[in-house]
Write an enzyme that holds these catalytic residues in place. Structure first.
Site, PDB file in Angstrom:
ATOM      1  N   ASP A  76      -4.166   6.624   4.388  1.00 40.62           N
ATOM      2  CA  ASP A  76      -2.952   6.000   5.064  1.00 40.62           C
ATOM      3  C   ASP A  76      -2.102   6.666   5.705  1.00 40.62           C
ATOM      4  O   ASP A  76      -2.104   7.240   5.676  1.00 40.62           O
ATOM      5  CB  ASP A  76      -2.148   4.992   4.002  1.00 40.62           C
ATOM      6  CG  ASP A  76      -1.360   4.173   5.003  1.00 40.62           C
ATOM      7  OD1 ASP A  76      -1.355   3.919   5.822  1.00 40.62           O
ATOM      8  OD2 ASP A  76      -0.432   3.755   3.735  1.00 40.62           O
TER       9      ASP A  76
ATOM     10  N   ASP B  41      -0.044   3.758   0.402  1.00 39.77           N
ATOM     11  CA  ASP B  41       1.066   3.975  -0.617  1.00 39.77           C
ATOM     12  C   ASP B  41       1.451   2.300  -0.375  1.00 39.77           C
ATOM     13  O   ASP B  41       2.161   1.868  -0.821  1.00 39.77           O
ATOM     14  CB  ASP B  41       2.201   4.537  -0.231  1.00 39.77           C
ATOM     15  CG  ASP B  41       2.593   3.739   1.312  1.00 39.77           C
ATOM     16  OD1 ASP B  41       1.712   3.515   2.333  1.00 39.77           O
ATOM     17  OD2 ASP B  41       3.820   3.421   2.106  1.00 39.77           O
TER      18      ASP B  41
ATOM     19  N   ASP C 255      -3.121  -1.010   1.818  1.00 44.23           N
ATOM     20  CA  ASP C 255      -4.705  -0.008   1.288  1.00 44.23           C
ATOM     21  C   ASP C 255      -5.129  -0.354  -0.002  1.00 44.23           C
ATOM     22  O   ASP C 255      -5.787   0.571  -0.407  1.00 44.23           O
ATOM     23  CB  ASP C 255      -3.122   1.358   1.379  1.00 44.23           C
ATOM     24  CG  ASP C 255      -2.440   1.532   2.691  1.00 44.23           C
ATOM     25  OD1 ASP C 255      -3.220   1.484   3.579  1.00 44.23           O
ATOM     26  OD2 ASP C 255      -1.174   2.110   2.172  1.00 44.23           O
TER      27      ASP C 255
END
Lengths: 1215, 350
Positions: free
Chosen positions: A417, A849, A853
C-alpha cells in the site's frame, strides 16, 4: 421501505422468531426477509422473543468438549491419524512390536499439542471475560446503573460517555450536543481515524436525562441482524408515528464516542448478532508453501514405506515353507500369517506386520517439533528483535501467527500500500516558488540519495535559527520568515501567495485560537499543511464561520503589526478529481473581490491570463524541479473581480447550485466561467514524507530479487511520484502506462451509455495491453533492454482482470521490474495479489496499514500490517505486524531467511534420520526370512524419535545461522536462495536420501559383519539383541554427529544437546538393560561394554558412515559453493557483529531508558481490551466485498455545516 | 579441529559497553532473543577439509594395522561336515538318513593344524541358512518360565511346543525344542583332548535368565522330537548348551560356542573328531561346520574391522592428497571469492 415496514405487527412477530443466523459469515447474503421488533425500555415485552445475550464467546472449546473436540482436531492431521492407525495395528497379533512403540510417541505428541491448544483457548476465554465484564450504564427505573456488558439486553436504554465504547449496536436517541449529533470513531471497524457523524431523529432529541429517558416507549422494527456495516433499515414507531431509521442513527459495537459528553441509545443488536461480530470470522489459517511441500514429502515416504512393505510381503510369501521344521509350521492352530498353505494370506498379513515395523519412517515428532520451533522463533525472536523495535512509538514487531516464519524467507512479490506504508501520510510544506523565486532550502530524501550517488557530500541536517518544524511545516528559509518577505523583490506577490494559502481551503480550525494551540481539521493533509504554512508566514487562519474566514495577519503594513482581518467567503468552488482545482471567491473588508485558485499545474496553466511569460516559464521549471525531487506541487493563482462581473456570475452560480438535475456538472460549467484569466502567483511543494529508510529498503529488497508492486487508491500522478521517490521507477526504465484517463475514453463516458462505456473500455484496455505486451517482448528479447515498469489504473485493471485478458496482464506484469496500480479498490488489491499468487505460483507478501488493505493482506501468502498510527484493522488481519516499512528488511532478509534455512534443515534432517533408522530395519528383514522380526528393542525404537534424536534438531531450528544478521542485510542477494527454494528442492531431498541409504547400509552391514565371530578373548558369541543394540548405538551416534555437520554455527546448546542425546542413550541403555527383567535385552549393554570390539567398532562405524557426507560437503563447499558459503568465507575472520549491526540500523542508540521501554513493550499486551470487542481474528472481507469497486470513502463531514455548528455557541450573535 | 574458530566466546564481547545489562541471566536472555549467542563456526574450508582427512588417515591406519594383526594372529580351522558325514548310500536321501534313528550317526573328521594354536582353543559349531531370527522362532519361548519354572504357566507364546499332556513343557517353545544335538569328541593321535564345556554361556544369561531350580522334567516327550534332550536332573541354569542355544543369533548364519580345548596344538598335529551327526539340517538345506579357533583381544578371526580401518585411513590420506594438490595448484583467494560473489547473482538474474 416505509410501506414494507408498516406491515402488520402480527406477521413481524412471527418472522422475528426465524433463526437469525441465516447469514453466512464473511459473505454478503441477501437481507433476510424477516425483521425484528424491539420494544424499547420494556424488558418484559422483549422476553417473548428470545434475543441473544450480549456476552460473546470466541473460544474454540468448552470444558467438556475440550477433550473430544481437541482430539478430533488433532486427528484431522494426517500424520496423527496415521500413527493412531499404526498404534491400533501394533496392538493386534500381526504386530512384531509391542504397542508401546507407537503409542508412547503418539501420546507425547498429542499431549504437547493439546496443552498448547488449551493454553491458547484459555487466553481467548480470559479475553472474552474481560470484554463481557466491561461495565456500561443502563437505565433501570429512573437511574443509570452500571452493569456488565454481558447482562445487557435488547431494548435496554444505555448511556455511553465520551471515549467509551458502544457495548452493542445501539439506536442513537439523544446526545448532549444541542443538534442531536454525536461523533464516533470507527477505527476498530475500518481503520479510519477521522470522526464520523451520527445524527439522532429529531423526535428523540430530548431523552437525555434519566427521568425523560424512562418515559421513552418506542418500538423499533428493523432488519434481522446481518453483517453489512453500512446499511441499516428500520422504523421507529413512537407515539403512533412511524419514523424511518437509517445507518445514521446506528452506533455500532466496537466504535467509540468522541467529542460528545454522552449519548443515550437503545440496544438493537447484541452479542454475536452485532454487525461487527457478524463480520468477524476465523481467518482461515494459512499454511506455508514449505509445509505443503512437506506434505508431498510425507506422501512420498508413504510410497516408500508401501513399496518396502510390498517387497517384504512378497518375500515372506515366498519364504514360508514347512521345510523349516524348527519353525513349527504345523498343527491345527497355526495362525494364518504363518500358514504355508496359503501364501497369499501370509503375504497380506505380513504387509501389516511390516507397516507397523517400518512405521518410524514417518517422523511422528516432526510436526510438533516444527511447530515448537516456529513458535519460539516468532515469539522470542521476531517479537523481541531490537532491530524491528520502533522506539518513537514504542512498538515492537509482532508475529501474529507462527505458521509462516519460513514463508518470509521465500517471498518473491511484495504488494505494498502507499499511504501510511511507504509514506507517513504526513504532508509537510517544504518549498515554494513565488513570483519566479524558489524558497526553501531543504533537501528531500530523493535529492540526498541522488547527490550521494553522484558522489557529492551531503551535509547533515543544517538548520538555521529561523527554521520552524511543526506538523505539516518543514520549511527553512530566512527570506520568508518573520516578515522578512517584505524585503524580497516581490512583496506583493508574496502577500497574495500567503493570503491564497490562508483563505482558499476548506479547513476547519479547532481548539484555542492561538497559533500554538490551534488544530486544523482538513479533508486532506495537504490542505492542513498549506494552512499551517500560511500561519507560519504570518497569516494565521483562526476562525471560520459559514460566511467568514478570519485571518490574523502580521507584518503586512509594517513589521510586527498584527491585525485580525475577516474575509467574506462568497463562493466555494470545491475540489474534485475532474476539476483538479479549488477556488474561493472572497471579499476583503475593503470591498476588494478576489478569486483565489489553487490546483494542478496542468489545469491552472490553461486558465492563466496572457502575458507574464517569464514567470510562467520559470515557475514551470520550478515545478519540474520539485516534481523530480518527489514533492507534490500545487499552483496558486488569483484573479481580481469586478463587482458587476461577479454579480452576474453569482446569479448563474446560484441557479446552478439550486438546480435539481446534473447539479455537479452544471456547477463545474459555471465554475469554468469565472476561473479564467488567472494571474499566476507561484507554486507550493509539499513533501509527502516517505517513511524513514523506505528507498534504501526497497533498493535492498529489489537486490534480494524481490519485486515490489505498489497498489494504491491514489491518483496516478501521486502514485508515479511516490514510485519515483521510492526508487521503484527511474528515468532509465521503460514505462508502460495503461490509463483510463484518455480523451477518447472521456468522450465515450460523457455520452453516458454504460454498456458502451464498458465495451469501449474493454477494447481499449485490450489494445493497450497488447501493445505494451508486444513492446515488452521486443525489449526482453534484446539483452540490454531497459528495465520495464507498468503503471495501470483501477478502471483499466477492472477490465484487465477479466479472465480473457488476465493472462496477458500477468505475463506483462511479471516481466516488469516494478508495477504501480493506482486508483484501485480494496477488492482489486486482493485480486491483483491472488492473480500473482495463483497465476504465477509465486510467493507473495502484502503489506499495508489501513482497513482497505485487509483483503489484500489476507489474499497474499504472507500479510504484514503496519502497526502504529492508523487503526488496528490491517494488523488484526495480518500475520505479522511491524511498525515501519523499513523493518521489512529485517523481517525478510534476517528472520525470514534464517527461518527458512532452519526449517529446511529441520525437515530434511527429520527425513534423513528416520529414513536411515528404518532402512537398517529394512535390511534386517532380508536376513530374517522376511518374517518381520524387529531388529531393535521396542523401547529403543519408540524413544529414538522422542528422546535420542529430538533435542539437537530443535537447537538447529532455533540457533543455526549461516551468516550474521548484518551480513544478511549487506548481501541481500543471499535471499535469492530462498526464492529459488534452494534448500528444499527435490534434489536436496534425493541427495540426502542417498546418503541415508549409504549410512544405513554401512551401519547395518559393518555391525552385522563384524559381529559374525566372537568379539573378545572369552570366545563367547553375540546374540540378536547384542548386535541390534550395537547397531542402534552406532545409529544414534552417527545421526547426532551428522547433525553437527549440518550446522553453520555451533553454540553451547548444540554441544549440550548433541552430547546430551548421546549420553541420554547411554544412560538409558545402562539403566534399561540393567533392570532385572528376564528379557532378551537384559544385561546386553554391559556385555557389549565388556568387549574390546565395542570400542573399536564404535569409532569406525560412524566415521565410515559420515565419510561420504563429509566428502560431499567439502567438495560441494569447495567447488559448488552456495552464495551464503561464499559470504561466510569472505567474512570469516571478522568477529560477530550483530549488535554493531543493530547500531548501524537503529536510528538511535539504545539508552537504558529505551531498553526499559522496550522491556515494557515486551510485556504481554492486552490488545483486545481497549478495542471493546472481541477482535481476536476478525475479517472484514464481507465489508469490502459489499463495497466492491467503490473507491470513494464516505464523506466524513460537511465542512461548512460543522463550522456553523462549532461556532454557534461561541458567537451567538453572528450575522 | 582447527577449523573451529571461536567468536564472541566470552559473553562480554558480544554486548557493547553502553548497553549495561545488569545480570548474567538477563544477558543470556538478551543474547537468546537477539540471536547473538556466542558460537563457533566450523567452516569446511579447503585447509580444514584436507587436515581433517589427513588426521583421520593418521588415526585410522595404525588402528587398522593393530586390529588386522590381532585378527591375523588368530588360527582358525573350519570344517564342513554335514555332507561328508552322510554315508554314500544315503547321499541321495539325506533327510531319510537323518530321520532314521536306527542308523548310527557316527562320523570321524581329521583336522590338520596349520599353525601352532595356543590354548584356549574354542570349539564352535556353525549353522548356515538357519533362521534363528525368524519372528515366529524368536518369540517362541517364555522368558518367565525359563527363570521361574512351573510357577509361571502362561506359555501361549510357545505354540506349538507349549504343553504336553496338560502340563506346560519346561522349557517350552520352538527354540528349546530345536536344541542342537550334535556332539564332538576330540583326540590328538590316540590321546583324547579334553573339552571344557563349562562357562560357554554369558554369565548374565546363566545367572538371570535361566532358573537355578527349574528342571526340564518333561522336555522332548512330545510326538515330534526336534533336537537335543536335556538331563531332567540338572537345572536349566547349568544346561549351558541350552543357554547358548537360546541366545538367538542375529543372522541366519551363526556360530555357537561348544567348548574349549585347554591344550596347545602344534603345527601338523592332526586332530581327530568323533562327531555324532544327529541334528537335521538337511530338510532345509542348512550347513553344519565345526570350527576350532584361537582368540585375540579382538575376538576370533575377523579381518573386517582391520580392513575397514585401513581402507578408511588410506582413502582419507588419498583424498587429502588429492585436495592438497588441487589446493596448491588452484588456491582460492578472497579476491576470487568476491568475484565469484559478483558473478553468481548476475548469472542468477538471467
Amino acid at each position: 421501505m416505509n410501506g414494507r415496514a408498516r406491515t402488520s405487527r402480527s406477521s413481524s412477530d412471527m418472522t422475528s422468531r426465524l433463526p437469525s443466523r441465516t447469514v453466512t459469515l464473511g459473505r454478503v447474503q441477501p437481507q433476510s426477509p424477516g425483521h425484528r421488533t424491539i420494544f424499547c425500555n420494556d424488558r418484559d415485552a422483549n422476553l417473548l422473543v428470545k434475543f441473544r445475550a450480549n456476552s460473546i464467546s470466541t473460544t474454540k472449546y468448552h470444558v467438556l468438549t475440550f477433550l473430544p473436540k481437541g482430539l478430533f482436531e488433532q486427528f484431522r492431521r494426517v500424520a496423527n491419524l496415521y500413527f493412531l492407525m499404526i498404534s491400533i495395528l501394533s496392538s493386534t497379533p500381526v504386530s512384531p512390536v509391542s504397542p508401546i512403540t507407537n503409542v508412547l510417541p503418539l501420546s507425547i505428541v498429542l499431549f504437547v499439542s493439546l496443552v498448547k491448544e488449551a493454553w491458547e483457548d484459555w487466553k481467548r476465554f480470559q479475553n472474552d471475560m474481560a470484554i463481557n465484564n466491561n461495565s456500561v450504564e443502563v437505565l433501570l427505573g429512573q437511574r443509570w446503573e452500571r452493569v456488565p456488558w454481558k447482562s445487557l439486553q435488547v431494548g435496554d436504554i444505555v448511556r455511553v460517555k465520551q471515549d467509551g465504547f458502544f457495548p452493542a449496536d445501539l439506536l442513537f436517541l439523544a446526545g448532549t450536543n444541542s443538534d442531536g449529533v454525536c461523533y464516533v470513531e470507527t477505527a476498530n471497524l475500518d481503520g479510519e481515524t477521522n470522526l464520523k457523524i451520527r445524527k439522532a431523529l429529531e423526535k428523540t432529541w430530548d431523552y437525555v436525562t434519566p427521568e425523560k429517558a424512562s418515559e421513552f416507549k418506542g418500538e423499533v422494527q428493523c432488519e434481522q441482524p446481518n453483517n453489512s456495516l453500512y446499511t441499516f433499515t428500520g422504523n421507529l414507531i413512537i407515539d403512533k408515528q412511524t419514523l424511518p431509521l437509517s445507518p445514521n442513527q446506528l452506533l455500532l459495537r466496537g466504535c467509540s464516542l468522541r467529542n460528545t459528553e454522552y449519548i443515550v441509545g437503545a440496544v438493537i443488536f447484541t452479542g454475536h448478532e452485532t454487525k461487527v461480530m457478524m463480520n468477524s470470522m476465523n481467518v482461515p489459517s494459512k499454511r506455508s508453501t514449505l509445509e505443503k511441500k512437506l506434505d508431498k514429502l510425507i506422501l512420498i515416504l508413504f510410497c516408500v514405506l508401501f513399496s518396502m512393505c510390498f517387497i517384504g510381503a512378497i518375500g515372506s510369501g515366498v519364504f514360508i515353507n514347512r521345510k523349516y521344521y524348527y519353525l513349527g509350521l504345523r498343527g491345527p492352530d497355526l495362525t494364518p500369517d504363518m500358514n504355508p498353505g496359503n501364501r497369499f494370506v501370509v503375504a497380506l498379513l505380513n504387509m501389516f506386520t511390516l507397516i507397523t515395523l517400518y512405521s518410524p519412517i514417518i517422523p511422528i515428532s516432526l510436526y510438533v517439533s516444527v511447530e515448537m520451533i516456529k513458535f519460539i522463533q516468532s515469539t522470542q525472536y521476531i517479537n523481541n528483535d531490537l532491530c524491528m523495535y520502533h522506539v518513537e512509538t514504542n512498538t515492537p514487531a509482532l508475529a501474529r501467527t507462527s505458521n509462516l516464519n519460513e514463508e518470509l524467507g521465500q517471498v518473491e512479490y511484495i504488494f505494498s500500500d502507499k499511504t501510511g506504508t511507504l509514506t507517513r501520510n504526513l504532508m509537510e510544506f517544504f518549498k515554494c516558488s513565488i513570483g519566479g523565486e524558489i524558497y526553501g532550502t531543504g533537501l528531500t530524501e530523493i535529492e540526498t540519495g541522488g547527490a550521494q550517488k553522484n558522489g557529492m557530500k551531503v551535509d547533515g541536517v543544517r538548520k538555521s535559527s529561523t527554521a520552524v518544524h511543526e506538523k505539516g511545516f518543514n520549511f527553512d528559509d530566512a527570506r520568508l520568515m518573520q516578515g522578512a518577505w517584505r524585503n524580497e523583490p516581490n512583496p506583493d506577490m508574496c502577500k497574495e501567495f500567503f493570503r491564497c494559502l490562508a483563505i482558499c481551503h476548506t479547513v476547519l480550525p479547532e481548539g484555542e485560537e492561538s497559533s500554538e494551540r490551534i488544530r486544523y481539521q482538513a479533508a486532506s493533509p495537504d490542505e492542513a499543511a498549506l494552512v499551517t504554512a500560511a500561519k507560519n508566514f504570518g497569516f494565521f487562519f483562526y476562525r471560520r464561520t459559514p460566511t467568514l474566514v478570519y485571518v490574523r495577519e502580521s507584518h503586512t503594513e509594517k513589521m510586527g503589526k498584527v491585525q485580525d482581518v475577516p474575509y467574506e467567503i462568497l463562493n466555494v468552488l470545491e475540489f474534485n478529481s475532474t476539476r483538479k482545482r479549488q477556488s474561493v471567491v472572497c471579499r476583503y473588508p475593503d470591498g476588494r473581490l478576489v478569486l483565489y485558485c489553487k490546483g494542478a499545474d496542468s489545469v491552472i496553466y490553461e486558465r492563466l491570463v496572457d502575458g507574464n511569460n517569464d514567470i510562467k516559464k520559470i515557475t514551470r521549471e520550478h515545478l519540474e524541479q520539485f516534481g523530480a525531487a518527489g514533492l507534490r506541487t500545487l499552483c496558486l493563482a488569483y484573479r481580481d473581480l469586478s463587482s458587476n462581473a461577479y454579480e452576474s456570475w453569482n446569479e448563474k452560480f446560484i441557479q446552478a447550485k439550486s438546480s435539481l438535475r446534473d447539479r455537479e456538472q452544471k456547477l463545474d460549467e459555471v465554475a469554468e466561467l469565472i476561473e479564467k484569466d488567472l494571474v499566476l502567483i507561484g507554486c507550493t511543494a509539499i513533501e509527502d514524507k516517505l517513511q524513514e529508510g523506505v528507498p534504501s529498503c526497497i533498493e535492498t529488497l529489489s537486490r534480494a530479487g524481490i519485486k515490489i508492486w505498489v497498489l494504491t487508491g491514489d491518483k496516478m500522478e501521486t502514485a508515479i511520484n511516490i514510485a519515483y521517490a521510492c526508487k521503484l521507477i527511474d528515468n532509465n526504465m521503460k514505462q508502460f502506462i495503461i490509463s483510463s484517463e484518455t480523451d477518447d475514453i472521456r468522450e465515450v463516458e460523457s455520452r453516458g451509455d454504460q454498456v458502451e462505456i464498458a465495451r469501449y473500455m474493454r477494447d481499449s484496455v485490450k489494445n493497450q495491453l497488447k501493445k505494451c505486451h508486444e513492446e515488452a517482448q521486443t525489449y526482453l528479447s534484446s539483452s540490454f533492454g531497459p528495465k520495464l515498469a507498468l503503471v495501470i489504473d483501477g478502471k483499466c485493471l477492472m477490465y484487465a482482470l477479466d479472465p480473457s485478458l488476465r493472462f496477458m496482464l500477468l505475463n506483462l506484469s511479471l516481466n516488469c521490474s516494478s508495477v504501480v496500480c493506482c486508483r484501485v479498490s480494496p477488492l482489486q488489491k486482493a485480486q491483483v495479489t491472488s492473480l500473482v499468487r495463483k497465476g504465477a505460483g509465486k510467493i507473495t507478501l502484502s503489506i499495508g496499514d489501513g482497513a482497505n488493505d485487509v483483503s489484500m493482506i489476507q489474499a497474499a501468502h504472507v500479510g504484514v500490517g503496519i502497526s502504529g498510527l492508523e487503526g488496528m484493522q490491517a494488523v488484526m488481519a495480518s500475520d505479522f505486524a511491524i511498525a515501519q516499512f523499513r523493518f521489512l528488511k529485517d523481517l525478510l532478509l534476517v528472520h525470514g531467511r534464517w527461518s527458512y534455512l532452519r526449517i529446511c534443515k529441520v525437515v530434511t534432517y527429520f527425513f534423513y534420520k528416520n529414513l536411515t533408522f528404518t532402512l537398517t530395519q529394512f535390511w534386517y528383514t532380508f536376513h530374517t526370512g522376511f518374517s518381520g522380526q524387529r531388529f531393535y528393542d521396542d523401547w529403543f525404537q519408540s524413544l529414538y524419535n522422542v528422546i535420542f534424536t529430538a533435542l539437537p534438531v530443535i537447537m538447529v531450528g532455533l540457533f543455526d545461522k549461516d551468516v550474521s544478521a548484518s551480513l544478511s542485510k549487506k548481501y541481500p542477494e543471499l535471499y535469492k536462495e530462498g526464492i529459488r527454494n534452494t534448500f528444499f528442492k527435490w534434489r536436496v531431498v534425493v541427495t540426502l536420501a542417498l546418503f541415508s541409504l549409504y549410512q544405513s547400509l554401512v551401519v547395518y552391514h559393518f555391525v552385522v559383519t563384524s559381529t559374525s565371530n566372537s568379539v573378545d578373548s572369552s570366545g563367547k558369541m553375540f546374540g540378536l539383541w547384542d548386535v541390534s543394540t550395537m547397531a542402534f548405538n552406532c545409529i544414534v551416534v552417527t545421526v547426532n554427529l551428522r547433525l553437527l555437520m549440518m550446522c553453520n554455527t555451533i553454540t553451547r546448546w548444540h554441544q549440550i544437546s548433541v552430547g546430551g542425546s548421546i549420553l541420554a542413550w547411554f544412560l538409558f541403555a545402562l539403566v534399561y538393560s540393567g533392570i532385572y527383567t528376564p528379557k532378551g535385552i537384559y544385561f546386553v549393554f554391559y556385555v557389549l561394554l565388556s568387549t574390546a570390539y565395542f570400542y573399536v567398532a564404535l569409532l569406525v562405524v560412524p566415521v565410515v558412515a559420515l565419510l561420504g557426507d563429509f566428502l560431499f560437503l567439502g567438495v560441494q563447499r569447495w567447488f559448488f559453493p552456495y552464495d551464503y558459503q561464499i559470504v561466510q568465507e569472505i567474512h570469516r575472520h571478522e568477529p560477530e557483529t550483530s549488535t554493531v549491526g543493530l547500531l548501524e540500523m537503529g536510528s538511535s542508540l539504545l539508552t537504558p531508558e529505551d531498553a526499559r521501554s522496550f522491556a515494557i513493550a515486551r510485556l504481554p499486551r492486552e490488545q483486545s481490551k481497549h478495542t471493546g470487542a472481541a477482535f481476536d481474528s476478525p475479517a472484514y472481507e464481507s465489508f469490502f466485498a459489499s463495497q466492491a469497486g467503490v473507491v470513494t470513502n464516505q464523506k466524513p463531514y460537511d465542512v461548512v455545516r460543522r463550522a456553523s455548528m462549532k461556532s454557534r455557541p461561541k458567537n451567538p450573535h453572528k450575522d | 579441529m582447527d577449523m573451529v574458530r571461536m567468536d564472541g566466546g566470552s559473553a562480554s564481547a558480544a554486548v557493547p559497553e553502553d548497553q549495561c545489562v545488569p545480570t548474567r541471566r538477563s544477558n543470556a536472555i538478551q543474547q537468546f532473543t537477539q540471536q547473538s549467542l556466542p558460537s563457533c563456526k566450523p567452516v569446511l574450508s579447503p585447509a580444514s577439509v584436507i587436515t581433517t582427512f589427513f588426521l583421520m588417515g593418521v588415526i585410522c591406519i595404525p588402528v587398522g594395522f593393530v586390529s588386522l594383526h590381532a585378527s591375523q594372529s588368530v588360527v582358525e580351522i573350519v570344517d564342513r561336515y554335514d555332507t561328508y558325514c552322510i554315508p554314500d548310500p544315503f547321499k541321495s536321501n539325506k533327510v531319510a538318513y537323518i530321520k532314521d534313528s536306527s542308523i548310527p550317526k557316527n562320523c570321524t573328521l581329521h583336522l590338520k593344524v596349520p599353525k601352532p594354536m595356543k590354548s584356549p582353543i574354542y570349539v564352535y559349531y556353525q549353522l548356515d541358512n538357519y533362521y534363528q531370527n525368524h519372528r515366529r522362532y524368536v518369540k517362541s519361548k517364555s522368558d518367565k518360565q525359563l527363570i521361574y519354572g512351573l510357577k509361571y504357566n502362561d506359555t501361549s507364546l510357545c505354540k506349538p511346543e507349549d504343553s504336553n499332556k496338560g502340563l506346560p513343557i519346561v522349557p517350552c517353545g520352538l527354540i528349546a525344542w530345536s536344541l542342537f544335538n550334535d556332539t564332538y569328541s576330540f583326540s590328538r593321535g590316540t590321546v583324547g583332548l579334553k573339552v571344557n564345556r563349562k562357562n560357554i554361556a554369558w554369565k548374565s544369561d546363566r545367572d538371570h535368565k535361566f532358573g537355578r531350580h527349574v528342571y526340564p522334567f518333561n522336555f522332548q516327550n512330545g510326538t515330534l522330537i526336534g533336537g537335543g534332550k536335556l538331563d531332567p536332573n540338572i537345572p536349566l541354569s547349568d544346561q549351558e548348551d541350552l543357554v547358548v542355544w537360546m541366545r538367538t543369533a542375529a543372522l541366519p548364519s551363526f556360530r555357537k560356542l561348544y567348548g574349549r580345548i585347554e591344550e596347545d596344538l602344534d603345527v601338523e598335529d592332526v586332530v581327530t573328531v568323533k562327531v555324532l551327526n544327529n541334528y537335521n539340517t538337511y530338510s532345509f538345506g542348512g550347513k553344519k561346520r565345526l570350527v576350532l579357533s584361537t582368540s585375540s583381544w579382538l575376538g576370533g578371526k575377523n579381518d573386517f574391522l582391520g580392513v575397514a580401518y585401513l581402507f578408511v585411513g588410506s582413502s582419507s590420506i588419498f583424498i587429502s592428497l588429492v585436495f592438497l594438490l588441487l589446493h596448491v595448484k588452484n588456491p582460492r583467494t578472497e579476491e576470487k571469492e568476491s568475484q565469484g560473489k559478483n558473478r553468481r547473482p548476475c548469472a542468477a538474474r538471467n
